[in-house]
Design a protein around this motif. Structure first.
Motif, PDB file in Angstrom:
ATOM      1  N   TRP A 258      10.063   9.652   0.243  1.00 31.90           N
ATOM      2  CA  TRP A 258       8.460   9.344   0.807  1.00 31.90           C
ATOM      3  C   TRP A 258       8.639   8.243   1.948  1.00 31.90           C
ATOM      4  CZ3 TRP A 258       4.688   6.524   0.876  1.00 31.90           C
ATOM      5  CH2 TRP A 258       3.515   6.442   1.323  1.00 31.90           C
ATOM      6  N   LEU A 259       8.886   7.012   1.281  1.00 35.50           N
ATOM      7  CA  LEU A 259       9.152   5.274   1.687  1.00 35.50           C
ATOM      8  C   LEU A 259      10.110   5.669   3.539  1.00 35.50           C
ATOM      9  CD1 LEU A 259       9.345   3.015  -1.665  1.00 35.50           C
ATOM     10  CD2 LEU A 259       7.249   3.664   0.449  1.00 35.50           C
ATOM     11  N   TRP A 260      10.783   6.511   3.367  1.00 30.46           N
ATOM     12  CA  TRP A 260      11.724   6.606   4.719  1.00 30.46           C
ATOM     13  C   TRP A 260      10.455   7.599   5.625  1.00 30.46           C
ATOM     14  CZ3 TRP A 260      16.501  10.250   5.201  1.00 30.46           C
ATOM     15  CH2 TRP A 260      16.488  10.272   6.146  1.00 30.46           C
ATOM     16  N   ARG A 261      10.287   8.482   4.702  1.00 25.06           N
ATOM     17  CA  ARG A 261       9.766   9.615   6.243  1.00 25.06           C
ATOM     18  C   ARG A 261       8.460   8.059   6.639  1.00 25.06           C
ATOM     19  NH1 ARG A 261       9.655  12.836   2.198  1.00 25.06           N
ATOM     20  NH2 ARG A 261       7.792  12.554   1.903  1.00 25.06           N
TER      21      ARG A 261
ATOM     22  N   LEU B 271       8.182   4.972   6.239  1.00 28.00           N
ATOM     23  CA  LEU B 271       7.867   3.450   6.454  1.00 28.00           C
ATOM     24  C   LEU B 271       9.279   3.406   7.790  1.00 28.00           C
ATOM     25  CD1 LEU B 271       6.701   1.724   3.391  1.00 28.00           C
ATOM     26  CD2 LEU B 271       5.351   2.172   5.729  1.00 28.00           C
ATOM     27  N   ASP B 272       9.565   4.864   7.876  1.00 29.79           N
ATOM     28  CA  ASP B 272      11.188   4.486   8.849  1.00 29.79           C
ATOM     29  C   ASP B 272      12.321   3.512   7.680  1.00 29.79           C
ATOM     30  OD1 ASP B 272      12.959   5.650  10.237  1.00 29.79           O
ATOM     31  OD2 ASP B 272      12.673   4.459  11.970  1.00 29.79           O
ATOM     32  N   VAL B 273      11.370   3.246   6.260  1.00 30.67           N
ATOM     33  CA  VAL B 273      12.509   2.412   5.986  1.00 30.67           C
ATOM     34  C   VAL B 273      14.087   3.116   5.061  1.00 30.67           C
ATOM     35  CG1 VAL B 273      12.569   0.370   4.256  1.00 30.67           C
ATOM     36  CG2 VAL B 273      11.404   0.663   5.508  1.00 30.67           C
ATOM     37  N   GLU B 274      14.969   2.801   4.850  1.00 34.42           N
ATOM     38  CA  GLU B 274      15.772   3.782   4.534  1.00 34.42           C
ATOM     39  C   GLU B 274      17.024   2.613   3.239  1.00 34.42           C
ATOM     40  OE1 GLU B 274      20.157   5.888   4.653  1.00 34.42           O
ATOM     41  OE2 GLU B 274      18.943   5.459   6.573  1.00 34.42           O
ATOM     42  N   LEU B 275      16.602   2.912   2.005  1.00 33.46           N
ATOM     43  CA  LEU B 275      16.681   1.969   0.951  1.00 33.46           C
ATOM     44  C   LEU B 275      17.839   2.622   0.178  1.00 33.46           C
ATOM     45  CD1 LEU B 275      12.820   1.168  -0.336  1.00 33.46           C
ATOM     46  CD2 LEU B 275      14.369  -0.609   1.177  1.00 33.46           C
ATOM     47  N   PRO B 276      18.460   1.905  -0.383  1.00 32.23           N
ATOM     48  CA  PRO B 276      19.592   2.328  -1.330  1.00 32.23           C
ATOM     49  C   PRO B 276      18.376   2.324  -2.598  1.00 32.23           C
ATOM     50  CG  PRO B 276      19.316  -0.092  -0.946  1.00 32.23           C
ATOM     51  CD  PRO B 276      18.593   0.657   0.391  1.00 32.23           C
TER      52      PRO B 276
ATOM     53  N   LYS C 235       0.454  -1.188  -0.221  1.00 33.03           N
ATOM     54  CA  LYS C 235      -0.019   0.218  -0.285  1.00 33.03           C
ATOM     55  C   LYS C 235       0.946   1.228   0.036  1.00 33.03           C
ATOM     56  CE  LYS C 235      -4.095   2.169   2.599  1.00 33.03           C
ATOM     57  NZ  LYS C 235      -4.681   2.078   3.730  1.00 33.03           N
ATOM     58  N   ALA C 236       2.195   1.091   0.531  1.00 36.68           N
ATOM     59  CA  ALA C 236       2.968   2.198   1.034  1.00 36.68           C
ATOM     60  C   ALA C 236       3.613   2.136  -0.354  1.00 36.68           C
ATOM     61  CB  ALA C 236       4.514   2.296   2.182  1.00 36.68           C
ATOM     62  N   VAL C 237       4.011   1.757  -1.204  1.00 35.61           N
ATOM     63  CA  VAL C 237       4.694   1.658  -2.755  1.00 35.61           C
ATOM     64  C   VAL C 237       3.775   2.693  -3.372  1.00 35.61           C
ATOM     65  CG1 VAL C 237       5.908   0.594  -4.378  1.00 35.61           C
ATOM     66  CG2 VAL C 237       6.030  -0.088  -2.239  1.00 35.61           C
ATOM     67  N   VAL C 238       2.280   1.869  -3.323  1.00 35.86           N
ATOM     68  CA  VAL C 238       1.209   2.181  -4.537  1.00 35.86           C
ATOM     69  C   VAL C 238       1.342   3.712  -4.269  1.00 35.86           C
ATOM     70  CG1 VAL C 238      -0.933   2.072  -5.358  1.00 35.86           C
ATOM     71  CG2 VAL C 238       0.806   0.050  -4.663  1.00 35.86           C
TER      72      VAL C 238
ATOM     73  N   VAL D 249      10.636  -3.134   0.266  1.00 41.15           N
ATOM     74  CA  VAL D 249      10.700  -2.496   1.644  1.00 41.15           C
ATOM     75  C   VAL D 249       9.857  -4.054   2.562  1.00 41.15           C
ATOM     76  CG1 VAL D 249       8.964  -0.642   1.864  1.00 41.15           C
ATOM     77  CG2 VAL D 249       9.599  -0.582  -0.381  1.00 41.15           C
ATOM     78  N   ARG D 250       9.038  -4.553   1.999  1.00 42.91           N
ATOM     79  CA  ARG D 250       9.064  -5.238   2.891  1.00 42.91           C
ATOM     80  C   ARG D 250       9.591  -6.590   3.448  1.00 42.91           C
ATOM     81  NH1 ARG D 250       6.310  -8.663   0.093  1.00 42.91           N
ATOM     82  NH2 ARG D 250       4.528  -7.458  -0.623  1.00 42.91           N
ATOM     83  N   GLU D 251      10.930  -6.826   2.618  1.00 36.53           N
ATOM     84  CA  GLU D 251      12.019  -7.347   3.531  1.00 36.53           C
ATOM     85  C   GLU D 251      12.633  -5.951   4.171  1.00 36.53           C
ATOM     86  OE1 GLU D 251      14.454  -8.242  -0.099  1.00 36.53           O
ATOM     87  OE2 GLU D 251      12.729  -9.841  -0.891  1.00 36.53           O
TER      88      GLU D 251
END
Length: 95
Positions: free
Chosen positions: A59-62, A64-69, A22-25, A86-88
């Motif tokens: 946006w995803l970092w803010r 979900l607190d997920v920092e992706l490269p 849902k967050a990605v979409v 993101v799920r991983e």
């Protein structure tokens, strides 16, 4: 589980969608200005570029607190692949 044909978001039998999906979409819709996000669409085909990739990852970092490269979102990355990544990261942070 059923998959919404327009957004690709997987919905459980009780109606709750997967948080990562849902967050990605939502991020893709907001940043790219698209209403439909087909699950197997590639980021580049949806209109994504390097600047928008950074905005989506921020946006995803803010949210979900997920920092992706940055390389997690390339023009050839599908919506499903990004949601899996993101799920991983969310599951790893919760472990």
């Amino acid at each position: 589980m059923e998959q919404n044909r327009n957004t690709g978001v997987t919905v459980d039998s009780d109606g709750d969608s997967d948080l990562a999906e849902k967050a990605v979409v939502t991020a893709l819709q907001a940043v790219l200005g698209v209403s439909e996000v087909p699950w197997e669409s590639r980021f580049g085909v949806l209109g994504g570029d390097s600047l928008r990739a950074v905005r989506i990852l921020s946006w995803l970092w803010r949210e979900l607190d997920v920092e992706l490269p940055v390389h997690a979102l390339q023009p050839h990355t599908t919506v499903a692949e990004l949601a899996d990544t993101v799920r991983e990261h969310v599951e790893a942070a919760q472990a």
